[in-house]
Design a protein around this motif. Structure first.
Motif, PDB file in Angstrom:
ATOM      1  N   ASN A  27       0.808  -1.229   0.000  1.00  0.00           N
ATOM      2  CA  ASN A  27       0.000   0.000   0.000  1.00  0.00           C
ATOM      3  C   ASN A  27       0.837   1.274   0.000  1.00  0.00           C
ATOM      4  O   ASN A  27       0.290   2.368   0.107  1.00  0.00           O
ATOM      5  N   GLU A  38       2.229   2.883  -2.274  1.00  0.00           N
ATOM      6  CA  GLU A  38       1.942   3.830  -3.360  1.00  0.00           C
ATOM      7  C   GLU A  38       0.828   4.804  -2.985  1.00  0.00           C
ATOM      8  O   GLU A  38       0.831   5.962  -3.426  1.00  0.00           O
ATOM      9  N   ALA A  39      -0.117   4.334  -2.174  1.00  0.00           N
ATOM     10  CA  ALA A  39      -1.199   5.226  -1.747  1.00  0.00           C
ATOM     11  C   ALA A  39      -0.642   6.373  -0.919  1.00  0.00           C
ATOM     12  O   ALA A  39      -1.085   7.533  -1.047  1.00  0.00           O
ATOM     13  N   TYR A  40       0.353   6.079  -0.109  1.00  0.00           N
ATOM     14  CA  TYR A  40       0.959   7.131   0.712  1.00  0.00           C
ATOM     15  C   TYR A  40       1.769   8.092  -0.161  1.00  0.00           C
ATOM     16  O   TYR A  40       1.775   9.305   0.073  1.00  0.00           O
ATOM     17  N   ILE A  41       2.455   7.530  -1.145  1.00  0.00           N
ATOM     18  CA  ILE A  41       3.210   8.410  -2.057  1.00  0.00           C
ATOM     19  C   ILE A  41       2.244   9.340  -2.790  1.00  0.00           C
ATOM     20  O   ILE A  41       2.498  10.538  -2.937  1.00  0.00           O
ATOM     21  N   LEU A  42       1.116   8.781  -3.240  1.00  0.00           N
ATOM     22  CA  LEU A  42       0.117   9.591  -3.946  1.00  0.00           C
ATOM     23  C   LEU A  42      -0.420  10.696  -3.039  1.00  0.00           C
ATOM     24  O   LEU A  42      -0.552  11.859  -3.462  1.00  0.00           O
ATOM     25  N   ASP A  43      -0.707  10.331  -1.793  1.00  0.00           N
ATOM     26  CA  ASP A  43      -1.204  11.342  -0.848  1.00  0.00           C
ATOM     27  C   ASP A  43      -0.177  12.450  -0.655  1.00  0.00           C
ATOM     28  O   ASP A  43      -0.517  13.632  -0.582  1.00  0.00           O
ATOM     29  N   GLU A  48      -0.060  14.717  -3.669  1.00  0.00           N
ATOM     30  CA  GLU A  48      -1.262  15.560  -3.777  1.00  0.00           C
ATOM     31  C   GLU A  48      -1.466  16.431  -2.538  1.00  0.00           C
ATOM     32  O   GLU A  48      -2.486  17.119  -2.417  1.00  0.00           O
TER      33      GLU A  48
END
Lengths: 243, 161
Positions: free
Chosen positions: A7, A9-14, A17
């Motif tokens: 998971n 990648e979700a933190y990188i995306l956050d 953004e």
């Protein structure tokens, strides 16, 4: 929730953004330090990369998707909205009924058997009034002479009756008969027309439009022994061979 | 949902749904088949579907129907991975949108779906999760992977828009 290899990648995306908390940032940094092979992953993400829909691409057949409930209309509503139509229909029925009674009361046509020799066919393959020679008025009239004629079976529609030289083809109301192997005769209410079957070689040459040549109140009988055509025609018959 | 609501949905949502499905499938006849199926189901369940949730319901149904169709096709023909690889190399691209569409086809269905719903429809991650029955975090993971894969496919670009 703990950051894992599944998971992160979700933190990188956050983070890209701007939606990652300070605490989350710390956790992410710690995770990436412990996984140096993932250090460059963030740089492979391009936030400006966007798919743009092609607005010209539309579903053209919207009408095929639309649906409507069957409409229930009360009797009273239906009657009031169709009053004029109902009255018109009733009037039509009354008129037709009256016409039928009038026709039924008319004196019946006196059937006459016109015994005629086979007509002579002219070059243009059309028998004119003169060519068809026998004046109907001059034809011998034989009332109730069915016993003198060998009547072929022309009972069912679409039946084909053949003899050596003569063919009669009955199709619903259209009456056709062939006099010889080369001549096809079509008989209708006011003309006798001969077609050369050398060019129209089968009995299926008649197109739907030909059905306009309907023989009304005429029946044909064939004397296969004498090779004579017997036309049962009603009175008046004065227009039978007119152009 | 009434008959009028349903027919309004046809007018307002059919183009969006069609673009979503053609983005997924790149096969217009298949997209049309799924469209017909989705709207037929919507009509049959119109008493259960709220107007405010109809759009999301249609996208969810379309996605599920599409996945069912894919599974069925893979069972029949053993998948189309090789076809995707061919598409990847044989075309000479004329513009960036075409490149992106080609790149999109190389993604797994779920990644295609999240990125289409995000970019075409503007759904939030949470809404996408509800449509596709995924957690919000999983949606973000798929979005990240999809965009990374698209970028890797088309090379460095400054701005698609």
């Amino acid at each position: 929730m703990k950051i894992t290899i599944d998971n992160y990648e979700a933190y990188i995306l956050d983070r890209i953004e701007g939606n990652l908390s300070a605490e989350g940032q710390k956790e992410l940094d710690a995770f990436l330090v412990s996984h140096p092979e993932l250090q460059d992953v963030a740089s492979q993400y391009d936030p400006s990369l966007r798919l743009l829909p092609d607005m010209d691409e539309v579903f053209a057949d919207k009408e095929s998707l639309k649906r409507y409930e069957p409409t229930a209309i009360s009797y009273k509503h239906w009657f009031s909205s169709h009053k004029l139509g109902i009255i018109s229909a009733a009037a039509c029925v009354a008129v037709l009924f009256g016409a039928a009674i009038w026709l039924f009361n008319q004196p019946k046509a006196d059937l006459t058997i016109a015994e005629t020799p086979l007509p002579v066919v002219k070059e243009d393959n059309v028998i004119t009034k003169e060519a068809s020679a026998p004046s109907i008025a001059a034809m011998p009239r034989v009332k109730k002479a069915k016993s003198n004629v060998k009547t072929p079976q022309i009972n069912s529609k679409d039946s084909i009756i053949k003899s050596d030289k003569l063919v009669i083809y009955m199709s619903d109301k259209l009456v056709k008969y062939e006099i010889s192997t080369t001549k096809l005769v079509l008989y209708h209410s006011d003309k006798l027309v001969v077609y050369d079957t050398a060019t129209k070689s089968d009995l299926n040459i008649f197109k739907p439009d030909d059905r306009r040549m309907i023989v009304e109140n005429i029946s044909l009988r064939l004397d296969t022994l004498q090779e004579k055509l017997l036309a049962y025609v009603p009175k008046p018959i004065k227009n039978l061979f007119n152009n | 949902m009434t008959e009028n609501d349903y027919n309004d949905c046809v007018n307002e949502q059919s183009d969006r749904l069609f673009r979503f499905l053609t983005g997924l499938s790149a096969d217009s006849p298949k997209a049309k088949d799924v469209m017909q199926d989705v709207f037929l189901r919507l009509w049959e369940r119109k008493s259960e579907v709220e107007v405010s949730k109809a759009r999301a319901w249609m996208f969810r149904t379309a996605y599920n129907r599409w996945i069912d169709l894919q599974r069925h096709n893979k069972f029949l023909v053993g998948g189309d991975e090789s076809a995707l690889q061919c598409q990847k190399t044989e075309n000479a691209y004329s513009d960036l949108r075409q490149v992106l569409n080609e790149a999109l086809r190389t993604l797994p269905d779920v990644q295609k779906s999240v990125v289409l719903l995000r970019d075409y429809e503007g759904y939030s991650y949470d809404e996408i999760g509800k449509i596709l029955s995924l957690s919000e975090q999983k949606v973000k993971v798929y979005i990240f992977r999809a965009r990374t894969a698209l970028k890797a496919y088309i090379g460095k670009i400054e701005n698609v828009i």
